[in-house]
Design a protein around this motif. Structure first.
Motif, PDB file in Angstrom:
ATOM      1  N   VAL A 152      21.320  39.796  10.564  1.00  0.00           N
ATOM      2  CA  VAL A 152      22.185  40.366  12.001  1.00  0.00           C
ATOM      3  C   VAL A 152      22.532  38.698  12.700  1.00  0.00           C
ATOM      4  CG1 VAL A 152      21.253  42.236  12.120  1.00  0.00           C
ATOM      5  CG2 VAL A 152      20.126  41.018  12.780  1.00  0.00           C
ATOM      6  N   GLY A 153      22.269  38.319  12.508  1.00  0.00           N
ATOM      7  CA  GLY A 153      22.964  36.767  13.203  1.00  0.00           C
ATOM      8  C   GLY A 153      23.696  36.638  14.350  1.00  0.00           C
ATOM      9  N   VAL A 154      25.290  37.046  13.279  1.00  0.00           N
ATOM     10  CA  VAL A 154      26.427  36.477  14.457  1.00  0.00           C
ATOM     11  C   VAL A 154      26.774  37.780  15.628  1.00  0.00           C
ATOM     12  CG1 VAL A 154      29.268  37.450  14.127  1.00  0.00           C
ATOM     13  CG2 VAL A 154      27.712  36.198  12.317  1.00  0.00           C
ATOM     14  N   LEU A 155      26.274  39.232  14.998  1.00  0.00           N
ATOM     15  CA  LEU A 155      26.095  40.425  16.173  1.00  0.00           C
ATOM     16  C   LEU A 155      25.677  39.882  17.140  1.00  0.00           C
ATOM     17  CD1 LEU A 155      25.426  44.051  14.520  1.00  0.00           C
ATOM     18  CD2 LEU A 155      26.073  42.977  16.298  1.00  0.00           C
ATOM     19  N   ARG A 156      23.801  39.504  16.758  1.00  0.00           N
ATOM     20  CA  ARG A 156      23.742  38.874  18.059  1.00  0.00           C
ATOM     21  C   ARG A 156      23.924  38.038  18.731  1.00  0.00           C
ATOM     22  NH1 ARG A 156      17.165  37.889  18.483  1.00  0.00           N
ATOM     23  NH2 ARG A 156      17.152  39.452  16.867  1.00  0.00           N
ATOM     24  N   ILE A 157      24.778  36.742  18.588  1.00  0.00           N
ATOM     25  CA  ILE A 157      25.559  36.301  19.416  1.00  0.00           C
ATOM     26  C   ILE A 157      26.526  37.162  19.811  1.00  0.00           C
ATOM     27  CG2 ILE A 157      27.469  34.301  19.689  1.00  0.00           C
ATOM     28  CD1 ILE A 157      25.877  33.374  17.445  1.00  0.00           C
ATOM     29  N   VAL A 158      27.243  37.605  19.428  1.00  0.00           N
ATOM     30  CA  VAL A 158      28.306  39.113  20.621  1.00  0.00           C
ATOM     31  C   VAL A 158      28.252  39.454  21.226  1.00  0.00           C
ATOM     32  CG1 VAL A 158      29.753  40.812  19.479  1.00  0.00           C
ATOM     33  CG2 VAL A 158      29.336  39.013  17.466  1.00  0.00           C
ATOM     34  N   PHE A 159      26.674  40.226  20.857  1.00  0.00           N
ATOM     35  CA  PHE A 159      25.976  40.961  22.073  1.00  0.00           C
ATOM     36  C   PHE A 159      25.601  39.896  23.299  1.00  0.00           C
ATOM     37  CE2 PHE A 159      22.364  44.274  23.472  1.00  0.00           C
ATOM     38  CZ  PHE A 159      22.901  44.853  23.626  1.00  0.00           C
ATOM     39  N   ALA A 160      25.235  38.933  22.699  1.00  0.00           N
ATOM     40  CA  ALA A 160      24.353  38.362  24.030  1.00  0.00           C
ATOM     41  C   ALA A 160      25.657  37.582  24.569  1.00  0.00           C
ATOM     42  CB  ALA A 160      24.270  36.696  23.220  1.00  0.00           C
ATOM     43  N   LEU A 161      26.881  37.512  24.293  1.00  0.00           N
ATOM     44  CA  LEU A 161      28.185  37.544  24.959  1.00  0.00           C
ATOM     45  C   LEU A 161      28.763  38.753  25.478  1.00  0.00           C
ATOM     46  CD1 LEU A 161      30.352  35.293  22.405  1.00  0.00           C
ATOM     47  CD2 LEU A 161      29.385  34.453  24.313  1.00  0.00           C
ATOM     48  N   LEU A 162      28.213  39.307  25.385  1.00  0.00           N
ATOM     49  CA  LEU A 162      28.926  41.195  25.659  1.00  0.00           C
ATOM     50  C   LEU A 162      27.631  40.747  26.921  1.00  0.00           C
ATOM     51  CD1 LEU A 162      30.250  43.647  25.666  1.00  0.00           C
ATOM     52  CD2 LEU A 162      28.325  44.856  24.925  1.00  0.00           C
ATOM     53  N   VAL A 163      26.169  40.915  26.943  1.00  0.00           N
ATOM     54  CA  VAL A 163      25.460  40.699  28.185  1.00  0.00           C
ATOM     55  C   VAL A 163      25.872  39.743  28.755  1.00  0.00           C
ATOM     56  CG1 VAL A 163      22.918  40.382  28.902  1.00  0.00           C
ATOM     57  CG2 VAL A 163      23.438  41.994  26.251  1.00  0.00           C
ATOM     58  N   THR A 164      26.365  38.794  28.400  1.00  0.00           N
ATOM     59  CA  THR A 164      26.514  37.662  29.940  1.00  0.00           C
ATOM     60  C   THR A 164      27.965  38.459  30.193  1.00  0.00           C
ATOM     61  OG1 THR A 164      25.903  36.318  27.977  1.00  0.00           O
ATOM     62  CG2 THR A 164      26.647  35.346  29.778  1.00  0.00           C
ATOM     63  N   ALA A 165      28.612  38.595  29.362  1.00  0.00           N
ATOM     64  CA  ALA A 165      29.673  38.876  30.498  1.00  0.00           C
ATOM     65  C   ALA A 165      29.088  40.144  31.708  1.00  0.00           C
ATOM     66  CB  ALA A 165      30.764  39.771  29.779  1.00  0.00           C
ATOM     67  N   LEU A 166      28.558  41.444  30.758  1.00  0.00           N
ATOM     68  CA  LEU A 166      28.529  42.063  32.501  1.00  0.00           C
ATOM     69  C   LEU A 166      27.463  41.959  33.457  1.00  0.00           C
ATOM     70  CD1 LEU A 166      27.548  45.023  29.375  1.00  0.00           C
ATOM     71  CD2 LEU A 166      28.637  45.305  30.737  1.00  0.00           C
ATOM     72  N   GLY A 167      26.619  41.125  32.856  1.00  0.00           N
ATOM     73  CA  GLY A 167      25.618  40.265  33.863  1.00  0.00           C
ATOM     74  C   GLY A 167      26.833  39.831  34.964  1.00  0.00           C
ATOM     75  N   LEU A 168      27.416  39.000  34.528  1.00  0.00           N
ATOM     76  CA  LEU A 168      28.585  37.651  35.612  1.00  0.00           C
ATOM     77  C   LEU A 168      29.345  38.740  35.989  1.00  0.00           C
ATOM     78  CD1 LEU A 168      30.196  34.816  33.029  1.00  0.00           C
ATOM     79  CD2 LEU A 168      28.122  34.425  35.387  1.00  0.00           C
ATOM     80  N   GLN A 169      29.314  40.103  35.824  1.00  0.00           N
ATOM     81  CA  GLN A 169      30.247  41.457  36.157  1.00  0.00           C
ATOM     82  C   GLN A 169      29.496  41.815  37.142  1.00  0.00           C
ATOM     83  OE1 GLN A 169      33.813  41.658  35.961  1.00  0.00           O
ATOM     84  NE2 GLN A 169      33.760  43.262  37.841  1.00  0.00           N
ATOM     85  N   MET A 170      28.295  42.443  37.019  1.00  0.00           N
ATOM     86  CA  MET A 170      27.177  42.607  37.860  1.00  0.00           C
ATOM     87  C   MET A 170      27.051  41.614  39.214  1.00  0.00           C
ATOM     88  SD  MET A 170      25.982  45.803  37.037  1.00  0.00           S
ATOM     89  CE  MET A 170      24.319  46.455  37.801  1.00  0.00           C
ATOM     90  N   ILE A 171      26.956  40.724  39.506  1.00  0.00           N
ATOM     91  CA  ILE A 171      26.810  39.681  40.659  1.00  0.00           C
ATOM     92  C   ILE A 171      27.682  40.199  41.131  1.00  0.00           C
ATOM     93  CG2 ILE A 171      27.117  37.371  40.718  1.00  0.00           C
ATOM     94  CD1 ILE A 171      25.016  36.829  38.217  1.00  0.00           C
ATOM     95  N   VAL A 172      29.085  39.695  40.925  1.00  0.00           N
ATOM     96  CA  VAL A 172      30.469  40.191  41.142  1.00  0.00           C
ATOM     97  C   VAL A 172      30.600  41.130  42.165  1.00  0.00           C
ATOM     98  CG1 VAL A 172      32.842  39.273  41.188  1.00  0.00           C
ATOM     99  CG2 VAL A 172      31.474  37.914  39.309  1.00  0.00           C
ATOM    100  N   SER A 173      30.241  42.049  41.385  1.00  0.00           N
ATOM    101  CA  SER A 173      30.159  43.156  42.178  1.00  0.00           C
ATOM    102  C   SER A 173      29.376  43.905  42.885  1.00  0.00           C
ATOM    103  CB  SER A 173      30.151  44.250  41.020  1.00  0.00           C
ATOM    104  OG  SER A 173      31.495  44.595  40.291  1.00  0.00           O
ATOM    105  N   GLY A 174      28.548  43.252  42.883  1.00  0.00           N
ATOM    106  CA  GLY A 174      27.344  43.461  44.332  1.00  0.00           C
ATOM    107  C   GLY A 174      27.659  42.213  45.149  1.00  0.00           C
ATOM    108  N   TRP A 175      27.928  41.212  44.578  1.00  0.00           N
ATOM    109  CA  TRP A 175      27.718  40.032  46.112  1.00  0.00           C
ATOM    110  C   TRP A 175      29.507  40.122  46.877  1.00  0.00           C
ATOM    111  CZ3 TRP A 175      25.850  36.139  46.958  1.00  0.00           C
ATOM    112  CH2 TRP A 175      26.048  34.552  48.286  1.00  0.00           C
ATOM    113  N   ARG A 176      30.154  40.944  46.135  1.00  0.00           N
ATOM    114  CA  ARG A 176      31.243  41.614  47.164  1.00  0.00           C
ATOM    115  C   ARG A 176      31.349  42.800  47.734  1.00  0.00           C
ATOM    116  NH1 ARG A 176      36.021  40.743  42.594  1.00  0.00           N
ATOM    117  NH2 ARG A 176      37.013  38.599  42.669  1.00  0.00           N
ATOM    118  N   GLY A 177      30.149  43.730  46.650  1.00  0.00           N
ATOM    119  CA  GLY A 177      29.817  44.825  47.484  1.00  0.00           C
ATOM    120  C   GLY A 177      31.066  45.778  46.721  1.00  0.00           C
ATOM    121  N   THR A 178      30.979  45.969  45.813  1.00  0.00           N
ATOM    122  CA  THR A 178      32.273  46.894  45.114  1.00  0.00           C
ATOM    123  C   THR A 178      31.776  47.865  44.303  1.00  0.00           C
ATOM    124  OG1 THR A 178      33.061  45.480  43.408  1.00  0.00           O
ATOM    125  CG2 THR A 178      34.044  45.493  45.726  1.00  0.00           C
ATOM    126  N   LEU A 179      30.783  48.059  44.319  1.00  0.00           N
ATOM    127  CA  LEU A 179      29.985  48.689  43.001  1.00  0.00           C
ATOM    128  C   LEU A 179      29.255  50.084  43.929  1.00  0.00           C
ATOM    129  CD1 LEU A 179      28.486  47.790  40.252  1.00  0.00           C
ATOM    130  CD2 LEU A 179      26.283  47.791  41.222  1.00  0.00           C
TER     131      LEU A 179
END
Lengths: 125, 283
Positions: free
Chosen positions: B256-283
């Motif tokens: 599952v090596g490739v899958l692990r990287i794909v999922f980690a990238l997805l989690v990173t993207a979601l993490g950044l989006q959560m921070i941006v939404s929280g920062w802007r107060g749009t959540l």
């Protein structure tokens, strides 16, 4: 399980069984309530975008059981969720009993501490 | 996307599908499906973060119990170590759940985003097995925490160290679990694998064993606050449970090596989006 007469093997099997059974039963109850919920409320519009809290009867153990007995779909689902939360609690009780049977006082105390934190969260918080 | 315009039935089916994927990817990557449930619900489906956290907690309990049932029989799980550390995680979970009610939803989103970034980073770091024999630690010996596990060459024994540091990290794992509705598997493994020098496979299975109990401690608090909505939680719990079970079956064969990287990238993207939404107060 390779240590035949060591009691360590049996506790693992018992805890494994408690966890499996609890997960299966709660999933079945949730699915049953879920099917009834979708039949009766499937056509409505969901409002999860605004927090308004749950009605009081779905916030307490007693209220959920009362609703589930009346076969209110949301009550049945919530009963399944309660069983889900109760599964790890049953696992802790299982471990507590196993440690008590072996007169492992330190771990009886440790298991009791964990159990009281769980019961506090579920009943008293 | 917005949930408006969808009926309860359509909304439930979409949630079940999304949760199934989350459970599948979570179990294949070892990150657990819980970390993506809240971002999925808040960012994609527009669900209030308090409902999302409550539903996620329940999903976390379901997957942990289901997987722990299998692991505990294999003999990797250290039951004593798990029980002892659960004192710290349940205490942390209760405090996290109490704090969650007082924090602003946007601040919770920012903390969530940071934890997602940490989890993604942590999931990509390779684990290493240690076999070095060390002198026993007195506190660990007193608590009978040392254990054995089935290694490639028969039963191997290991001794546990760093009990106070591990206990402290477990409290933190509990707080994050109660605050964010996640399993905090990454912090739990960090505490055992790094701070307590427990073999990696024992750390991951014992962490999974503890996740259900940790989440159950705060689930009660969320229930009494009215944060557990049955109609919302139902498709999520069932979807994640089916996905995680499928994942465990697939995991038995195949890399599952490739899958692990794909999922980690997805989690990173979601993490950044959560921070941006929280920062802007749009959540």
């Amino acid at each position: 399980m390779n240590q035949p007469k060591e009691n360590g093997a049996s506790i693992e099997i018992v805890l494994g069984r408690v966890l499996r059974l609890g997960t299966l039963i709660s999933a079945a109850v949730i699915a049953l309530g879920g099917a009834a919920f979708l039949v009766s409320h499937g056509g409505e519009t969901p409002h999860y975008d605004l927090f308004h809290g749950e009605p009081a009867d779905l916030d307490s153990v007693r209220g959920i059981v009362t609703d589930a007995v009346r076969f209110d779909p949301r009550g049945v689902i919530q009963l399944g969720m309660l069983l889900l939360v109760a599964t790890p609690i049953a696992r802790v009780i299982g471990a507590l009993v196993a440690f008590a049977a072996r007169r492992d006082v330190a771990y009886v105390v440790i298991s009791s501490l964990v159990l009281s934190a769980l019961l506090y969260g579920l009943l008293a918080s | 996307m917005d949930a408006s315009g969808l009926s309860v039935l359509e909304f439930s089916l979409l949630l079940a599908l999304g949760s199934l994927l989350a459970g599948l990817l979570g179990s294949l990557s070892g990150l657990g499906g819980g970390v993506v449930i809240v971002p999925l619900l808040t960012l994609v489906f527009g669900v209030d973060i308090r409902y999302a956290i409550g539903a996620s907690l329940l999903a976390v309990i379901a997957t942990s119990s289901g997987a722990a049932a299998a692991y505990v029989r294999e003999g990797y799980t250290n039951i004593r170590l798990g029980m002892f550390l659960e004192i710290a995680t349940t205490a942390g979970a209760l405090s996290g759940a109490v704090v969650a009610a007082r924090l602003d939803a946007n601040l919770i989103a920012i903390i969530f985003g940071l934890v997602l970034l940490f989890s993604a980073y942590f999931s990509l770091k390779s684990s290493r097995e240690r076999t070095a024999k060390k002198t026993p630690d007195r506190l660990a010996a007193r608590l009978k925490l040392d254990g054995t596990f089935p290694g490639p060459n028969g039963i191997e024994s290991y001794s546990v160290r760093g009990v106070p540091a591990g206990f402290g990290l477990m409290y933190l794992a509990g707080v994050l679990s109660g605050l964010l509705g996640i399993g905090s598997g990454a912090v739990k493994v960090l505490a055992m694998d790094r701070a307590m020098q427990v073999p990696f496979k024992v750390s991951t299975t014992t962490s999974n064993f503890m996740i259900g109990v940790t989440a159950a401690a705060s689930a009660g608090v969320y229930l009494h606050r009215g944060y557990l909505d049955p109609g919302l939680s139902m498709p999520i719990v069932l979807g994640v449970l089916v996905g995680a079970t499928l994942g465990t079956k697939l995991l038995a064969r195949g890399r599952v090596g490739v899958l692990r990287i794909v999922f980690a990238l997805l989690v990173t993207a979601l993490g950044l989006q959560m921070i941006v939404s929280g920062w802007r107060g749009t959540l």
